[in-house]
Design a protein around this motif. Sequence first.
Motif, PDB file in Angstrom:
ATOM      1  N   LEU A 177       1.384 -40.314 -59.468  1.00  0.00           N
ATOM      2  CA  LEU A 177       1.707 -39.562 -58.262  1.00  0.00           C
ATOM      3  C   LEU A 177       0.473 -39.414 -57.381  1.00  0.00           C
ATOM      4  CD1 LEU A 177       3.998 -36.687 -59.580  1.00  0.00           C
ATOM      5  CD2 LEU A 177       4.665 -38.610 -58.128  1.00  0.00           C
ATOM      6  N   ASP A 178       0.663 -39.698 -56.097  1.00  0.00           N
ATOM      7  CA  ASP A 178      -0.355 -39.442 -55.087  1.00  0.00           C
ATOM      8  C   ASP A 178       0.320 -38.551 -54.048  1.00  0.00           C
ATOM      9  OD1 ASP A 178      -2.404 -39.362 -53.314  1.00  0.00           O
ATOM     10  OD2 ASP A 178      -2.359 -41.491 -52.787  1.00  0.00           O
ATOM     11  N   GLY A 179       0.154 -37.234 -54.193  1.00  0.00           N
ATOM     12  CA  GLY A 179       0.943 -36.315 -53.379  1.00  0.00           C
ATOM     13  C   GLY A 179       2.393 -36.380 -53.821  1.00  0.00           C
ATOM     14  N   ARG A 180       3.269 -36.797 -52.921  1.00  0.00           N
ATOM     15  CA  ARG A 180       4.699 -36.928 -53.247  1.00  0.00           C
ATOM     16  C   ARG A 180       5.120 -38.386 -53.392  1.00  0.00           C
ATOM     17  NH1 ARG A 180       8.256 -33.195 -49.448  1.00  0.00           N
ATOM     18  NH2 ARG A 180       9.751 -33.744 -51.088  1.00  0.00           N
ATOM     19  N   LYS A 181       4.158 -39.273 -53.410  1.00  0.00           N
ATOM     20  CA  LYS A 181       4.463 -40.696 -53.530  1.00  0.00           C
ATOM     21  C   LYS A 181       4.092 -41.210 -54.909  1.00  0.00           C
ATOM     22  CE  LYS A 181       3.855 -42.040 -48.669  1.00  0.00           C
ATOM     23  NZ  LYS A 181       3.101 -42.955 -47.749  1.00  0.00           N
ATOM     24  N   VAL A 182       4.859 -42.203 -55.354  1.00  0.00           N
ATOM     25  CA  VAL A 182       4.483 -42.951 -56.550  1.00  0.00           C
ATOM     26  C   VAL A 182       3.730 -44.192 -56.100  1.00  0.00           C
ATOM     27  CG1 VAL A 182       5.302 -44.272 -58.518  1.00  0.00           C
ATOM     28  CG2 VAL A 182       6.419 -42.134 -57.925  1.00  0.00           C
ATOM     29  N   VAL A 183       2.532 -44.359 -56.598  1.00  0.00           N
ATOM     30  CA  VAL A 183       1.700 -45.507 -56.233  1.00  0.00           C
ATOM     31  C   VAL A 183       1.301 -46.240 -57.513  1.00  0.00           C
ATOM     32  CG1 VAL A 183       0.839 -44.392 -54.133  1.00  0.00           C
ATOM     33  CG2 VAL A 183      -0.416 -44.131 -56.288  1.00  0.00           C
ATOM     34  N   PRO A 184       0.824 -47.472 -57.398  1.00  0.00           N
ATOM     35  CA  PRO A 184       0.397 -48.194 -58.600  1.00  0.00           C
ATOM     36  C   PRO A 184      -0.666 -47.420 -59.364  1.00  0.00           C
ATOM     37  CG  PRO A 184       0.546 -49.692 -56.750  1.00  0.00           C
ATOM     38  CD  PRO A 184       0.728 -48.314 -56.192  1.00  0.00           C
ATOM     39  N   TYR A 185      -0.639 -47.551 -60.676  1.00  0.00           N
ATOM     40  CA  TYR A 185      -1.661 -46.885 -61.475  1.00  0.00           C
ATOM     41  C   TYR A 185      -3.002 -47.581 -61.242  1.00  0.00           C
ATOM     42  CZ  TYR A 185      -3.612 -43.859 -64.965  1.00  0.00           C
ATOM     43  OH  TYR A 185      -4.373 -42.900 -65.577  1.00  0.00           O
ATOM     44  N   TRP A 186      -4.052 -46.920 -61.661  1.00  0.00           N
ATOM     45  CA  TRP A 186      -5.394 -47.448 -61.464  1.00  0.00           C
ATOM     46  C   TRP A 186      -5.555 -48.803 -62.162  1.00  0.00           C
ATOM     47  CZ3 TRP A 186      -7.555 -44.698 -57.831  1.00  0.00           C
ATOM     48  CH2 TRP A 186      -7.314 -43.324 -57.734  1.00  0.00           C
ATOM     49  N   SER A 187      -6.241 -49.709 -61.498  1.00  0.00           N
ATOM     50  CA  SER A 187      -6.528 -51.029 -62.066  1.00  0.00           C
ATOM     51  C   SER A 187      -7.663 -50.925 -63.080  1.00  0.00           C
ATOM     52  CB  SER A 187      -6.916 -52.002 -60.958  1.00  0.00           C
ATOM     53  OG  SER A 187      -8.192 -51.636 -60.425  1.00  0.00           O
ATOM     54  N   ARG A 188      -7.934 -52.028 -63.755  1.00  0.00           N
ATOM     55  CA  ARG A 188      -9.061 -52.058 -64.698  1.00  0.00           C
ATOM     56  C   ARG A 188     -10.373 -51.661 -64.009  1.00  0.00           C
ATOM     57  NH1 ARG A 188     -10.395 -54.319 -69.399  1.00  0.00           N
ATOM     58  NH2 ARG A 188      -8.319 -55.220 -69.569  1.00  0.00           N
ATOM     59  N   ALA A 189     -10.618 -52.225 -62.826  1.00  0.00           N
ATOM     60  CA  ALA A 189     -11.855 -51.905 -62.118  1.00  0.00           C
ATOM     61  C   ALA A 189     -11.920 -50.415 -61.787  1.00  0.00           C
ATOM     62  CB  ALA A 189     -11.963 -52.745 -60.850  1.00  0.00           C
ATOM     63  N   ASP A 190     -10.782 -49.839 -61.378  1.00  0.00           N
ATOM     64  CA  ASP A 190     -10.747 -48.411 -61.065  1.00  0.00           C
ATOM     65  C   ASP A 190     -11.014 -47.564 -62.300  1.00  0.00           C
ATOM     66  OD1 ASP A 190     -10.114 -48.771 -58.348  1.00  0.00           O
ATOM     67  OD2 ASP A 190      -7.974 -48.956 -58.802  1.00  0.00           O
ATOM     68  N   ILE A 191     -10.385 -47.935 -63.412  1.00  0.00           N
ATOM     69  CA  ILE A 191     -10.559 -47.170 -64.653  1.00  0.00           C
ATOM     70  C   ILE A 191     -12.008 -47.231 -65.104  1.00  0.00           C
ATOM     71  CG2 ILE A 191      -9.908 -47.052 -67.098  1.00  0.00           C
ATOM     72  CD1 ILE A 191      -7.123 -48.115 -66.206  1.00  0.00           C
ATOM     73  N   ASP A 192     -12.586 -48.437 -65.070  1.00  0.00           N
ATOM     74  CA  ASP A 192     -13.988 -48.580 -65.469  1.00  0.00           C
ATOM     75  C   ASP A 192     -14.927 -47.806 -64.548  1.00  0.00           C
ATOM     76  OD1 ASP A 192     -13.311 -50.126 -67.636  1.00  0.00           O
ATOM     77  OD2 ASP A 192     -13.702 -52.042 -66.646  1.00  0.00           O
ATOM     78  N   ALA A 193     -14.512 -47.619 -63.284  1.00  0.00           N
ATOM     79  CA  ALA A 193     -15.340 -46.885 -62.325  1.00  0.00           C
ATOM     80  C   ALA A 193     -15.143 -45.376 -62.442  1.00  0.00           C
ATOM     81  CB  ALA A 193     -15.025 -47.343 -60.905  1.00  0.00           C
ATOM     82  N   GLY A 194     -14.270 -44.925 -63.324  1.00  0.00           N
ATOM     83  CA  GLY A 194     -14.083 -43.501 -63.556  1.00  0.00           C
ATOM     84  C   GLY A 194     -13.069 -42.829 -62.657  1.00  0.00           C
ATOM     85  N   ARG A 195     -12.207 -43.599 -61.969  1.00  0.00           N
ATOM     86  CA  ARG A 195     -11.241 -42.987 -61.055  1.00  0.00           C
ATOM     87  C   ARG A 195     -10.034 -42.399 -61.785  1.00  0.00           C
ATOM     88  NH1 ARG A 195     -12.915 -47.750 -58.213  1.00  0.00           N
ATOM     89  NH2 ARG A 195     -14.260 -47.165 -56.475  1.00  0.00           N
ATOM     90  N   ALA A 196      -9.710 -42.913 -62.959  1.00  0.00           N
ATOM     91  CA  ALA A 196      -8.592 -42.372 -63.750  1.00  0.00           C
ATOM     92  C   ALA A 196      -9.077 -41.165 -64.554  1.00  0.00           C
ATOM     93  CB  ALA A 196      -8.041 -43.447 -64.680  1.00  0.00           C
ATOM     94  N   PRO A 197      -8.189 -40.206 -64.835  1.00  0.00           N
ATOM     95  CA  PRO A 197      -8.584 -39.004 -65.590  1.00  0.00           C
ATOM     96  C   PRO A 197      -8.693 -39.285 -67.086  1.00  0.00           C
ATOM     97  CG  PRO A 197      -6.258 -38.872 -65.058  1.00  0.00           C
ATOM     98  CD  PRO A 197      -6.769 -40.131 -64.401  1.00  0.00           C
ATOM     99  N   THR A 198      -9.758 -39.959 -67.469  1.00  0.00           N
ATOM    100  CA  THR A 198      -9.918 -40.374 -68.872  1.00  0.00           C
ATOM    101  C   THR A 198     -10.942 -39.538 -69.633  1.00  0.00           C
ATOM    102  OG1 THR A 198     -11.523 -42.038 -68.127  1.00  0.00           O
ATOM    103  CG2 THR A 198      -9.235 -42.759 -68.399  1.00  0.00           C
ATOM    104  N   ALA A 199     -11.458 -38.484 -69.020  1.00  0.00           N
ATOM    105  CA  ALA A 199     -12.462 -37.661 -69.703  1.00  0.00           C
ATOM    106  C   ALA A 199     -11.881 -37.095 -71.003  1.00  0.00           C
ATOM    107  CB  ALA A 199     -12.911 -36.519 -68.788  1.00  0.00           C
TER     108      ALA A 199
END
Length: 396
Positions: A177-199
């Motif tokens: 979810l991005d606000g009220r929209k469903v958007v693609p999940y984070w890509s590998r590059a995004d996940i490796d860059a820390g954009r996904a909530p993986t803490a």
Amino acid sequence: MRRTLPALLLLALLAGCASQVAPTTPSTPKPADCNCGETPAKPAPVTARYQPADWSALPGWPGEQSLAGWPAWLASCKRLASRPAWKEACSEAQALNPRDDSAVRGYFERRFQPWRIEASDGAQSGLITGYYEPLLRGSRETGPGRVPIYAVPDDLLTIDLGELYPELKNQRVRGRLDGRKVVPYWSRADIDAGRAPTAGLALAWADDAIEAFFLQIQGSGRIQLEDGSLLRVGYADQNGHPYKSIGKWLIDQGELKSGEASMQGIQAWARAHPERLKELLDANPSFVFFRVLPSATGGPIGALNVPLTDGASVAVDPRFVPLGSPLYLATTRPNDSRPLNRLVHAQDTGGAIRGPIRADYFWGFGAEAGQLAGRMKQQGQIWLLWPKGQPLPAGQ
């Protein structure tokens, strides 16, 4: 815990932002200048055809190691025995002498009809690859050069399209979810860059980034920790992006020739070019999340939810081959012309396993299995062994 959208919210989201959702299977992207008000022409979907065959048509039947693969069939029956089409066959299997080769052969010939699997485009053979359960070195703690093995993030949504459209049964998309929209999940590059909530979600930290990448390709493995103990992990979910081959990327970049793009060839290139490792891995936007598995003996748990058996389990595309089905595989050994003809069992799936005549052959655990799996890229034929008198799968 992964969240599933209710059907009404799903309908609204899909109606408003269907193009925002990342599919779980590869799709043809729209060009940048696409007029989205028009419906682009689509190629005819590939389907399966099942051609009846005599047992004598199966090369080398009953194949190598027919007795060694019997436990794999008994494992499948644990999942199939309650289904009417399989009940009688599985009941008889429990009483069979597993050390009697003629009894095992007679059982399959009496209970099953072979059907050669063909593609609707006329193809009678397809790609047969191999996979295995790797052993990695790692730690429970982060450190220089270590990469995380993540559990599933809380914001990963799984949307079951079959809840609204029965014709899309078993089809799912993943997003966030991005606000009220469903958007693609984070890509590998995004996940490796820390954009996904993986803490806090790292199950362990692997010592080698390219080994961690291939753990995602294999779908399961064991990590030897600093105290000597083993942590076993298996596939839990995926970020919804289509799998893209880094071997093909290296070939397209002119870094490797076609015959060099085996697992071993890719690993050697990565270690020789550490400065380009991130660029290489980011070429595949797909990312796999894991769960901790019991450190039991036997193979890893496949998609059928039974342990895989060395040399007798395969991953298939379940759109064409129902999970649990016995199959007869006729192919050749890795980088070799010697035949490999075996009775195998459809007990797993994989993001790169797509098509009617497509299988990933499970070689087992450890370095030797990895050598075989990494070099296996053969052509082969597959026969579906289906209970006599039962309706065939749709093959759509």
